[in-house]
Design a protein around this motif. Structure first.
Motif, PDB file in Angstrom:
ATOM      1  N   PRO A 173      -3.791   8.676   0.037  1.00 29.98           N
ATOM      2  CA  PRO A 173      -3.689   7.543   1.291  1.00 29.98           C
ATOM      3  C   PRO A 173      -1.956   7.678   1.862  1.00 29.98           C
ATOM      4  O   PRO A 173      -0.994   8.843   0.906  1.00 29.98           O
ATOM      5  CB  PRO A 173      -4.032   6.628   0.276  1.00 29.98           C
ATOM      6  N   VAL A 174      -1.990   7.232   2.972  1.00 22.70           N
ATOM      7  CA  VAL A 174      -0.566   7.585   3.627  1.00 22.70           C
ATOM      8  C   VAL A 174       0.227   6.282   3.869  1.00 22.70           C
ATOM      9  O   VAL A 174      -0.353   4.989   4.001  1.00 22.70           O
ATOM     10  CB  VAL A 174      -0.980   8.156   4.891  1.00 22.70           C
ATOM     11  N   ASN A 175       1.364   5.920   2.985  1.00 21.69           N
ATOM     12  CA  ASN A 175       2.128   5.249   2.530  1.00 21.69           C
ATOM     13  C   ASN A 175       3.603   4.915   4.146  1.00 21.69           C
ATOM     14  O   ASN A 175       3.578   5.852   3.688  1.00 21.69           O
ATOM     15  CB  ASN A 175       2.686   4.595   1.399  1.00 21.69           C
ATOM     16  N   LYS A 176       3.226   4.179   5.068  1.00 20.47           N
ATOM     17  CA  LYS A 176       3.986   4.198   6.211  1.00 20.47           C
ATOM     18  C   LYS A 176       5.134   4.237   6.209  1.00 20.47           C
ATOM     19  O   LYS A 176       6.526   3.891   7.018  1.00 20.47           O
ATOM     20  CB  LYS A 176       3.771   3.459   7.337  1.00 20.47           C
ATOM     21  N   GLN A 177       5.897   2.867   4.919  1.00 23.27           N
ATOM     22  CA  GLN A 177       6.618   2.780   4.559  1.00 23.27           C
ATOM     23  C   GLN A 177       7.667   3.805   3.795  1.00 23.27           C
ATOM     24  O   GLN A 177       8.641   3.486   3.225  1.00 23.27           O
ATOM     25  CB  GLN A 177       6.800   1.105   3.331  1.00 23.27           C
ATOM     26  N   ALA A 178       6.891   4.780   3.541  1.00 22.38           N
ATOM     27  CA  ALA A 178       7.954   5.623   2.179  1.00 22.38           C
ATOM     28  C   ALA A 178       8.571   6.090   3.045  1.00 22.38           C
ATOM     29  O   ALA A 178       9.254   6.417   4.713  1.00 22.38           O
ATOM     30  CB  ALA A 178       7.076   6.842   1.594  1.00 22.38           C
ATOM     31  N   PRO A 179       9.937   6.189   2.470  1.00 20.59           N
ATOM     32  CA  PRO A 179      11.096   7.414   3.072  1.00 20.59           C
ATOM     33  C   PRO A 179      11.040   8.944   4.033  1.00 20.59           C
ATOM     34  O   PRO A 179      10.203   9.368   3.368  1.00 20.59           O
ATOM     35  CB  PRO A 179      12.140   7.032   2.310  1.00 20.59           C
ATOM     36  N   ALA A 180      11.599   8.809   4.994  1.00 19.65           N
ATOM     37  CA  ALA A 180      11.253  10.128   5.475  1.00 19.65           C
ATOM     38  C   ALA A 180      11.585  11.551   4.491  1.00 19.65           C
ATOM     39  O   ALA A 180      12.683  11.435   3.973  1.00 19.65           O
ATOM     40  CB  ALA A 180      12.230  10.340   7.245  1.00 19.65           C
ATOM     41  N   GLY A 181      10.547  12.101   5.103  1.00 16.64           N
ATOM     42  CA  GLY A 181      10.642  13.649   4.475  1.00 16.64           C
ATOM     43  C   GLY A 181      10.292  13.593   2.937  1.00 16.64           C
ATOM     44  O   GLY A 181      10.188  14.973   2.402  1.00 16.64           O
ATOM     45  N   THR A 182       9.581  12.123   2.372  1.00 19.84           N
ATOM     46  CA  THR A 182       8.952  13.101   1.192  1.00 19.84           C
ATOM     47  C   THR A 182       8.225  12.668   0.891  1.00 19.84           C
ATOM     48  O   THR A 182       7.116  13.443   2.447  1.00 19.84           O
ATOM     49  CB  THR A 182       9.363  11.612   1.443  1.00 19.84           C
ATOM     50  N   MET A 183       7.393  13.518  -0.143  1.00 22.18           N
ATOM     51  CA  MET A 183       6.084  13.586  -0.201  1.00 22.18           C
ATOM     52  C   MET A 183       4.837  12.671   0.449  1.00 22.18           C
ATOM     53  O   MET A 183       4.108  13.374   1.121  1.00 22.18           O
ATOM     54  CB  MET A 183       5.151  14.029  -1.959  1.00 22.18           C
ATOM     55  N   PHE A 184       5.586  11.536   1.203  1.00 21.37           N
ATOM     56  CA  PHE A 184       4.345  10.842   1.792  1.00 21.37           C
ATOM     57  C   PHE A 184       3.846  10.950   2.799  1.00 21.37           C
ATOM     58  O   PHE A 184       3.294  10.593   4.022  1.00 21.37           O
ATOM     59  CB  PHE A 184       4.756   9.662   1.569  1.00 21.37           C
ATOM     60  N   GLU A 185       5.456  12.196   3.540  1.00 24.65           N
ATOM     61  CA  GLU A 185       5.656  12.838   5.138  1.00 24.65           C
ATOM     62  C   GLU A 185       4.450  13.677   5.281  1.00 24.65           C
ATOM     63  O   GLU A 185       3.549  14.355   6.834  1.00 24.65           O
ATOM     64  CB  GLU A 185       5.990  12.321   5.907  1.00 24.65           C
ATOM     65  N   HIS A 186       4.915  14.529   4.416  1.00 27.18           N
ATOM     66  CA  HIS A 186       4.522  16.058   4.100  1.00 27.18           C
ATOM     67  C   HIS A 186       4.401  16.483   2.393  1.00 27.18           C
ATOM     68  O   HIS A 186       4.910  16.231   1.983  1.00 27.18           O
ATOM     69  CB  HIS A 186       5.409  16.993   5.244  1.00 27.18           C
ATOM     70  N   ASN A 187       3.426  17.669   2.512  1.00 25.72           N
ATOM     71  CA  ASN A 187       3.783  18.634   1.057  1.00 25.72           C
ATOM     72  C   ASN A 187       4.868  19.217   0.982  1.00 25.72           C
ATOM     73  O   ASN A 187       4.432  20.442   1.996  1.00 25.72           O
ATOM     74  CB  ASN A 187       2.666  19.058   1.188  1.00 25.72           C
ATOM     75  N   PRO A 188       5.629  19.102   0.282  1.00 28.62           N
ATOM     76  CA  PRO A 188       6.801  19.891  -0.398  1.00 28.62           C
ATOM     77  C   PRO A 188       6.470  20.764  -1.243  1.00 28.62           C
ATOM     78  O   PRO A 188       7.448  22.025  -1.184  1.00 28.62           O
ATOM     79  CB  PRO A 188       7.684  19.404  -0.589  1.00 28.62           C
ATOM     80  N   GLY A 189       5.031  21.039  -1.044  1.00 30.74           N
ATOM     81  CA  GLY A 189       4.497  22.307  -2.578  1.00 30.74           C
ATOM     82  C   GLY A 189       5.438  22.156  -3.854  1.00 30.74           C
ATOM     83  O   GLY A 189       4.668  22.273  -4.712  1.00 30.74           O
ATOM     84  N   VAL A 190       5.618  20.939  -4.218  1.00 28.66           N
ATOM     85  CA  VAL A 190       6.855  20.422  -5.778  1.00 28.66           C
ATOM     86  C   VAL A 190       6.491  19.349  -5.480  1.00 28.66           C
ATOM     87  O   VAL A 190       6.749  18.297  -4.781  1.00 28.66           O
ATOM     88  CB  VAL A 190       8.293  21.483  -5.682  1.00 28.66           C
ATOM     89  N   ALA A 191       6.187  18.806  -6.487  1.00 25.85           N
ATOM     90  CA  ALA A 191       5.927  17.051  -7.178  1.00 25.85           C
ATOM     91  C   ALA A 191       6.753  17.153  -8.622  1.00 25.85           C
ATOM     92  O   ALA A 191       6.974  17.276  -8.905  1.00 25.85           O
ATOM     93  CB  ALA A 191       4.486  16.684  -7.730  1.00 25.85           C
ATOM     94  N   LEU A 192       7.149  15.813  -8.148  1.00 23.86           N
ATOM     95  CA  LEU A 192       8.553  15.157  -9.496  1.00 23.86           C
ATOM     96  C   LEU A 192       7.885  14.492 -10.480  1.00 23.86           C
ATOM     97  O   LEU A 192       7.427  13.428  -9.439  1.00 23.86           O
ATOM     98  CB  LEU A 192       9.629  14.670  -8.760  1.00 23.86           C
TER      99      LEU A 192
END
Length: 282
Positions: A173-192
């Motif tokens: 699911p996409v959370n439109k309230q998530a901070p810019a640049g986080t996993m919720f906008e794109h996948n950086p390849g690393v999860a924490l």
């Protein structure tokens, strides 16, 4: 001394020992890092691993290659691919749609302190599955989970495990309230997986985000395995330009504040050997 006297002394002695053990346990818990709070409980433990329609999880084809499913998640149903269906997933026309988060369950997780993934009661430790830049902003677009539920998601979720997958194709699911640049906008390849005792739901313009407290443990993953320090650094660097663009728009003070936040986040990078980073007291 009479038999009743001996029994009375034994009762008092047992009570003193129990009180002492409880006090010691509280002191230990206050000074040591968070345990993996996935032990079986009365709500959703292994004995309760029955699906909503009376079908046992063991009778359905579990996807091969998955890590061991945490005890509390064993009561979740499976989808056609053999993946556990998280608690938050909404049903559209009776079928689970991983792209849609159920708004009622979102509210339930906030107000009743339930795990976002398994749906059972949270303990004192909260774990967030986030992207590297969320370690800078210390915010999450999704509610917290149990530690082991979060670690399972970080190792199994198709969107997290496969950096090339789009969020729509992966069923996240996409959370439109998530901070810019986080996993919720794109996948950086690393999860924490960020483990903390403190978190707070904060209302924003179009919804809710979660402010995360100081971490007691951090677990970094890449493609379903533990990530190393260089991989984490590279992933963070892909999201920093967007954060710095926003900071420059706000002024020099915002840039300096972001510099400090980035430096603070690097304290929780994993060592060069893969593993969990345990936050040590200053």
């Amino acid at each position: 001394m009479s038999t009743l006297g001996y029994l009375g002394l034994a009762t008092v002695a047992t009570g003193c020992v129990a009180w002492t053990m409880t006090a010691v346990a509280k002191r230990y818990d206050a000074h040591f890092s968070a345990p993996a709070n996935d032990v079986s409980g009365s709500d959703g433990g292994a004995a309760a691993a029955r699906l909503p329609h009376g079908v046992s999880m063991t009778s359905i084809a579990l996807r091969q290659g998955l890590p061991e499913i945490p005890v509390r998640m064993r009561a979740l149903p499976l989808d056609s691919r053999g993946y556990p269906i998280p608690y938050f997933v909404a049903r559209i026309d009776g079928k689970p749609d991983f792209r849609v988060a159920d708004t009622e369950k979102f509210a339930t997780c906030i107000y009743y302190k339930r795990c976002w993934i398994c749906g059972t009661q949270l303990g004192q430790y909260k774990a967030f599955v986030i992207g590297p830049t969320s370690a800078v902003s210390r915010t999450s677009g999704e509610p917290p989970c149990h530690v082991e539920c979060a670690k399972f998601a970080a190792q199994v979720c198709p969107f997290i495990v496969n950096p090339r997958a789009s969020r729509r194709d992966s069923g996240m699911p996409v959370n439109k309230q998530a901070p810019a640049g986080t996993m919720f906008e794109h996948n950086p390849g690393v999860a924490l997986v960020w483990v903390t005792r403190d978190s707070m739901a904060v209302s924003v313009r179009n919804g809710v985000i979660f402010r995360m407290g100081e971490p007691e443990q951090t677990f970094w993953y890449r493609e379903g395995r533990l990530a190393n320090r260089d991989e984490v650094r590279a992933a963070l660097e892909t999201g920093l330009p967007a954060l710095y663009d926003l900071a420059h728009d706000e002024g020099e003070a915002a840039v300096l504040e972001l510099d400090t936040a980035v430096a603070r986040a690097t304290r929780y990078f994993p060592p060069y050997s893969t593993g969990a980073a345990i936050a040590m007291p200053n």
